[in-house]
Design an enzyme around this catalytic site. Structure first.
Site, mmCIF file in Angstrom:
data_model
loop_
_atom_site.group_PDB
_atom_site.id
_atom_site.type_symbol
_atom_site.label_atom_id
_atom_site.label_comp_id
_atom_site.label_asym_id
_atom_site.label_seq_id
_atom_site.Cartn_x
_atom_site.Cartn_y
_atom_site.Cartn_z
ATOM 1 N N HIS A 126 0.849 -1.187 0.000
ATOM 2 C CA HIS A 126 0.000 0.000 0.000
ATOM 3 C C HIS A 126 0.888 1.242 0.000
ATOM 4 O O HIS A 126 2.016 1.208 0.497
ATOM 5 C CB HIS A 126 -0.908 -0.012 1.231
ATOM 6 C CG HIS A 126 -1.951 1.059 1.228
ATOM 7 N ND1 HIS A 126 -1.681 2.342 1.651
ATOM 8 C CD2 HIS A 126 -3.248 1.038 0.848
ATOM 9 C CE1 HIS A 126 -2.778 3.061 1.534
ATOM 10 N NE2 HIS A 126 -3.740 2.304 1.041
ATOM 11 N N GLU A 149 -3.367 2.764 -7.376
ATOM 12 C CA GLU A 149 -3.646 3.768 -6.360
ATOM 13 C C GLU A 149 -2.649 4.925 -6.470
ATOM 14 O O GLU A 149 -1.621 4.915 -5.793
ATOM 15 C CB GLU A 149 -3.542 3.168 -4.953
ATOM 16 C CG GLU A 149 -4.731 2.374 -4.495
ATOM 17 C CD GLU A 149 -4.731 2.250 -2.977
ATOM 18 O OE1 GLU A 149 -5.794 2.406 -2.384
ATOM 19 O OE2 GLU A 149 -3.663 1.991 -2.387
#
Length: 212
Positions: free
Chosen positions: A85, A133
């Site tokens: 992430h 992302e």
């Protein structure tokens, strides 16, 4: 459509959010999962919600203080894990190691990346799914599907060029049903989101509206 709600370290009640997710999942065709803090994995899993870890370390059992072991995550109810992430970046070698650790423990894997080039690189490591992302959009409320739809389409194409069967998710700024629909229209198989649900006054209503 797969919806993964990352609770990050927000001051949210993980059991409340997970219970809402379990109800929405049962009442719809959408697969809703929750990624709580590691300490809350077991409590979230007990609600019946699909439970994911926020991170898995690329280590085996041994002297690795402060690094979540894949087997420990699975033992506490996780069925999958996020890897790389934008708030927990890893080197490519460590991404590979984390995928191997997750597979060893029977965890599904979603590897995040910033751009289509990185999507292709991590897709080559063999995760179950990848997620595009752009970090500059995370937490802004502006979805990547609106700010830069081309990057989603390019990420889907990049992943499919490596592995036609890999799932591609869209993250960053997702907060409404329209965002989810736009991501699907661009070819995404699911979405990652956080504050839109984790910081909502009524997480159950936020989830229900999200998947309408």
């Amino acid at each position: 459509m797969f919806v993964l709600v990352n609770l990050k370290a927000y001051d949210a009640d993980p059991v409340e959010v997970a219970s809402a997710a379990a109800d929405v999942d049962a009442e719809s065709d959408t697969d809703v999962a929750i990624a709580p803090q590691t300490a809350d994995l077991a409590a979230v899993a007990d609600t019946g919600a699909e439970t994911w870890a926020q991170h898995t370390s690329p280590v085996e059992s041994g002297s690795h203080t402060g690094q979540p072991l894949a087997e420990g995550l699975a033992r506490n109810g996780a069925v999958g894990t996020l890897i790389n992430h934008s708030e927990r970046r890893l080197s490519l070698a460590d991404i590979d190691g984390a995928i191997a650790a997750a597979e060893r423990a029977g965890l599904e894997t979603v590897v995040c990346a910033n751009n289509p080039h990185q999507i292709a690189a991590v897709a080559a490591l063999g995760p179950d799914a990848v997620a595009i992302e752009p970090p500059e959009l995370i937490g802004t409320g502006t979805p990547v599907s609106q700010a830069d739809p081309a990057i989603v389409r390019d990420a889907v194409e990049a992943a499919e060029s490596v592995d036609p069967d890999i799932d591609v998710y869209c993250g960053a700024g997702i907060s409404t049903a329209a965002d989810v629909e736009a991501a699907a229209d661009l070819g995404a198989d699911g979405v990652l989101l956080a504050s839109g649900v984790a910081k909502a006054d009524d997480p159950a209503t936020a989830l229900q509206e999200l998947i309408q």
